[in-house]
Design an enzyme around this catalytic site. Structure first.
Site, PDB file in Angstrom:
ATOM      1  N   ASP A  50      -7.943  -5.454  -0.343  1.00 53.53           N
ATOM      2  CA  ASP A  50      -8.414  -6.246  -1.481  1.00 53.53           C
ATOM      3  C   ASP A  50      -8.078  -7.733  -1.369  1.00 53.53           C
ATOM      4  OD1 ASP A  50      -9.572  -4.089  -2.820  1.00 53.53           O
ATOM      5  OD2 ASP A  50      -7.621  -3.462  -3.584  1.00 53.53           O
TER       6      ASP A  50
ATOM      7  N   HIS B 169       0.843  -1.190   0.000  1.00 60.91           N
ATOM      8  CA  HIS B 169       0.000   0.000   0.000  1.00 60.91           C
ATOM      9  C   HIS B 169       0.873   1.234   0.000  1.00 60.91           C
ATOM     10  CE1 HIS B 169      -3.101   2.886   1.150  1.00 60.91           C
ATOM     11  NE2 HIS B 169      -3.956   1.990   0.688  1.00 60.91           N
TER      12      HIS B 169
HETATM   13  N1  CMC Z   1       4.093  -7.267  -4.903  1.00 60.34           N
HETATM   14  C1  CMC Z   1       5.410  -7.293  -5.074  1.00 60.34           C
HETATM   15  N2  CMC Z   1       6.210  -6.251  -4.856  1.00 60.34           N
HETATM   16  C2  CMC Z   1       5.603  -5.105  -4.464  1.00 60.34           C
HETATM   17  C3  CMC Z   1       4.235  -5.006  -4.272  1.00 60.34           C
HETATM   18  C4  CMC Z   1       3.470  -6.148  -4.500  1.00 60.34           C
HETATM   19  N3  CMC Z   1       2.157  -6.141  -4.331  1.00 60.34           N
HETATM   20  N4  CMC Z   1       3.954  -3.763  -3.855  1.00 60.34           N
HETATM   21  C5  CMC Z   1       5.081  -3.090  -3.802  1.00 60.34           C
HETATM   22  N5  CMC Z   1       6.100  -3.913  -4.172  1.00 60.34           N
HETATM   23  C6  CMC Z   1       7.500  -3.606  -4.200  1.00 60.34           C
HETATM   24  C7  CMC Z   1       7.914  -2.824  -5.420  1.00 60.34           C
HETATM   25  O1  CMC Z   1       8.204  -3.666  -6.507  1.00 60.34           O
HETATM   26  C8  CMC Z   1       9.132  -2.129  -4.893  1.00 60.34           C
HETATM   27  O2  CMC Z   1      10.175  -3.066  -4.807  1.00 60.34           O
HETATM   28  P1  CMC Z   1      11.682  -2.666  -5.032  1.00 60.34           P
HETATM   29  O3  CMC Z   1      11.987  -1.626  -4.000  1.00 60.34           O
HETATM   30  O4  CMC Z   1      12.400  -3.947  -4.843  1.00 60.34           O
HETATM   31  O5  CMC Z   1      11.721  -2.120  -6.432  1.00 60.34           O
HETATM   32  C9  CMC Z   1       8.724  -1.779  -3.461  1.00 60.34           C
HETATM   33  O6  CMC Z   1       7.792  -2.768  -3.083  1.00 60.34           O
HETATM   34  C10 CMC Z   1       8.095  -0.421  -3.329  1.00 60.34           C
HETATM   35  O7  CMC Z   1       7.048  -0.355  -4.273  1.00 60.34           O
HETATM   36  P2  CMC Z   1       6.368   0.976  -4.772  1.00 60.34           P
HETATM   37  O8  CMC Z   1       5.806   0.702  -6.128  1.00 60.34           O
HETATM   38  O9  CMC Z   1       7.266   2.150  -4.621  1.00 60.34           O
HETATM   39  O10 CMC Z   1       5.242   1.141  -3.753  1.00 60.34           O
HETATM   40  P3  CMC Z   1       3.959   1.981  -3.993  1.00 60.34           P
HETATM   41  O11 CMC Z   1       3.738   2.780  -2.791  1.00 60.34           O
HETATM   42  O12 CMC Z   1       3.980   2.750  -5.266  1.00 60.34           O
HETATM   43  O13 CMC Z   1       2.920   0.794  -4.197  1.00 60.34           O
HETATM   44  C11 CMC Z   1       0.918  -0.234  -4.630  1.00 60.34           C
HETATM   45  C12 CMC Z   1       1.635   0.786  -3.781  1.00 60.34           C
HETATM   46  C13 CMC Z   1      -0.453  -0.450  -4.031  1.00 60.34           C
HETATM   47  C14 CMC Z   1       0.772   0.307  -6.041  1.00 60.34           C
HETATM   48  C15 CMC Z   1       1.711  -1.555  -4.637  1.00 60.34           C
HETATM   49  O14 CMC Z   1       1.920  -2.029  -3.342  1.00 60.34           O
HETATM   50  C16 CMC Z   1       1.061  -2.603  -5.506  1.00 60.34           C
HETATM   51  O15 CMC Z   1       1.246  -2.601  -6.729  1.00 60.34           O
HETATM   52  N6  CMC Z   1       0.262  -3.541  -4.892  1.00 60.34           N
HETATM   53  C17 CMC Z   1      -0.455  -4.515  -5.650  1.00 60.34           C
HETATM   54  C18 CMC Z   1      -1.766  -3.930  -6.156  1.00 60.34           C
HETATM   55  C19 CMC Z   1      -2.757  -3.777  -5.038  1.00 60.34           C
HETATM   56  O16 CMC Z   1      -2.951  -4.671  -4.241  1.00 60.34           O
HETATM   57  N7  CMC Z   1      -3.444  -2.614  -5.013  1.00 60.34           N
HETATM   58  C20 CMC Z   1      -4.461  -2.316  -4.012  1.00 60.34           C
HETATM   59  C21 CMC Z   1      -4.062  -1.173  -3.130  1.00 60.34           C
HETATM   60  S1  CMC Z   1      -5.045  -0.967  -1.656  1.00 60.34           S
HETATM   61  C22 CMC Z   1      -6.684  -0.756  -2.009  1.00 60.34           C
HETATM   62  C23 CMC Z   1      -7.057  -0.182  -3.310  1.00 60.34           C
HETATM   63  O17 CMC Z   1      -6.652   0.916  -3.684  1.00 60.34           O
HETATM   64  O18 CMC Z   1      -7.783  -0.869  -4.006  1.00 60.34           O
END
Ligand code: CMC
Length: 382
Positions: free
Chosen positions: A319, A268
């Site tokens: 989710d 998140h």
């Molecule tokens: N699976 C694998 N790696 C992940 C994930 C994940 N679900 N989420 C973050 N990471 C990794 C990312 O690859 C990065 O790794 P590294 O530092 O090695 O490159 C690190 O964690 C930081 O990621 P980020 O993209 O900077 O984090 P963010 O704050 O932009 O991500 C997010 C937030 C929700 C987009 C992400 O966690 C994600 O893609 N999650 C999966 C999709 C998901 O479940 N979304 C629902 C969010 S909550 C409710 C809603 O809005 O519906």
């Protein structure tokens, strides 16, 4: 007002304060805290007050007293039927179109039939009335389209059922058990509002041009659909199916992470140590799995959670459990994100109204990284 410099650029607007709001608060600067709707902790709302009461709280600022709830509820129940033109449209839209895309079109169509269609976009009272109609009608619209796309006869809304029970009834043509109704109601409460998430931000940006509330909600639905946001609950279910057995979980996650694959339903932007909504829902998932006599998915979900947490330090988000919860209710995967939308519409509407009540056009800047100034060459010299 001082002007932003290029150094202020934060990719994805991470950590940027882009609005003031009195609607929701994610406590704690590091996002480690809980979630409150208008000062009430979600732990004190979910399972204690209904979706209707929560929607009233978001739209009107206070929890309703008995009379306010009775009147609000009556308005919602009366607004449930959708225009015949929308039903006809559902018969013409190809069955293969995803319900989230159909919902986006549905809200555009509903706008034309709203009795306040020609009210000024800044008319607060008219916006509240429109919001109430959308809350009532989006549920009917999602259920109606689902029945039509499956070749099933339509099920009219029932005025003696509450919002949660009525939706499940319109989908299944069967009144849900009390456990199902209560779990669905709780999930709607947890999905109702979440500060300046991407879809809410999109809605606020849209109406900041003094566009109307329906346009704001259409923008929000289009934004929610993506798998990094609301679309994640559908993708989370696919993870469970692909893993397929508890024994497979650790290796599957290891391989997926090695391929730099995102595990949907985990991580998140704000909550880095855990999403309080996921914690609440997980308990209810287990209870509902028992009620339907099928704990297979709970047994698969647990080692997946352990593997993602230990291998990547990523806790589950809302989710992750909601996908299982809706599966136990007999709902198809493609309805999961529309259900998120029909809960979140109360939060979106509250934000749209707050934006319009204190509006300032949202117009940020971009840091230019393209080619420097250059002359335009005549076409045959390019
Ligand atoms: N699976 C694998 N790696 C992940 C994930 C994940 N679900 N989420 C973050 N990471 C990794 C990312 O690859 C990065 O790794 P590294 O530092 O090695 O490159 C690190 O964690 C930081 O990621 P980020 O993209 O900077 O984090 P963010 O704050 O932009 O991500 C997010 C937030 C929700 C987009 C992400 O966690 C994600 O893609 N999650 C999966 C999709 C998901 O479940 N979304 C629902 C969010 S909550 C409710 C809603 O809005 O519906």
């Amino acid at each position: 007002m001082s002007h932003a410099s290029a150094d202020d650029y934060r990719p994805g607007l991470e950590g940027v304060i882009a609005s003031e709001t009195a609607i929701a608060n994610i406590e704690g600067a590091d996002g480690a805290g809980g979630l409150e709707y208008r000062g009430y902790r979600i732990e004190d709302l979910a399972g204690h007050v209904s979706y209707e009461q929560t929607a009233f709280l978001l739209l009107h600022g206070e929890l309703p007293n008995r009379q306010q709830l009775r009147e609000f509820d009556a308005r919602l129940r009366q607004a449930r039927p959708i225009p015949e033109a929308l039903v006809e449209l559902y018969q013409r839209i190809p069955k293969s179109i995803h319900p989230m895309d159909v919902l986006r079109s549905s809200v555009s169509v509903l706008a034309h039939f709203d009795p306040d269609a020609n009210a000024a976009p800044t008319d607060h009272a008219a916006n509240v009335r429109k919001a109430e109609r959308m809350i009532a009608q989006m549920a009917t619209a999602v259920a109606a389209r689902r029945r039509i796309s499956q070749g099933l006869p339509l099920v009219a809304p029932r005025a003696d059922l509450d919002h949660a029970a009525n939706f499940l009834y319109m989908v299944h043509d069967k009144v849900p058990s009390e456990a199902m109704r209560a779990a669905f109601d709780l999930s709607l409460v947890l999905y109702t509002e979440h500060e300046l998430n991407a879809s809410t931000f999109a809605a606020r940006v849209t109406v900041s041009t003094l566009s109307d509330i329906y346009s704001g909600i259409v923008s929000a639905i289009g934004t929610l659909k993506g798998p990094l946001h609301g679309g994640a609950n559908e993708e989370a279910w696919k993870v469970l199916e692909r893993v397929g057995s508890p024994e497979n979980a650790e290796k599957w996650i290891q391989d997926a992470l090695a391929r730099k694959q995102r595990i949907m339903g985990f991580g998140h932007r704000v909550y880095k140590t855990g999403d309080p909504r996921a914690t609440i829902l997980k308990t209810h998932c287990r209870a509902l799995a028992q009620e339907v006599g099928d704990d297979r998915w709970e047994r698969i979900a647990e080692p997946i959670e352990q593997a993602v947490t230990s291998q990547k330090m990523l806790p589950p988000n809302v989710d992750w459990p909601s996908a299982r919860l809706y599966h136990y209710m007999g709902l198809e995967i493609e309805l999961y994100t529309p259900i998120f939308a029909l809960a979140r519409v109360a939060g979106w509407a509250a934000h749209v109204i707050e934006q319009l009540d204190h509006n300032r056009l949202m117009r940020p800047r971009a840091r230019y990284i393209g080619p420097p100034h250059r002359p335009v060459k005549p076409i045959d010299q390019r």
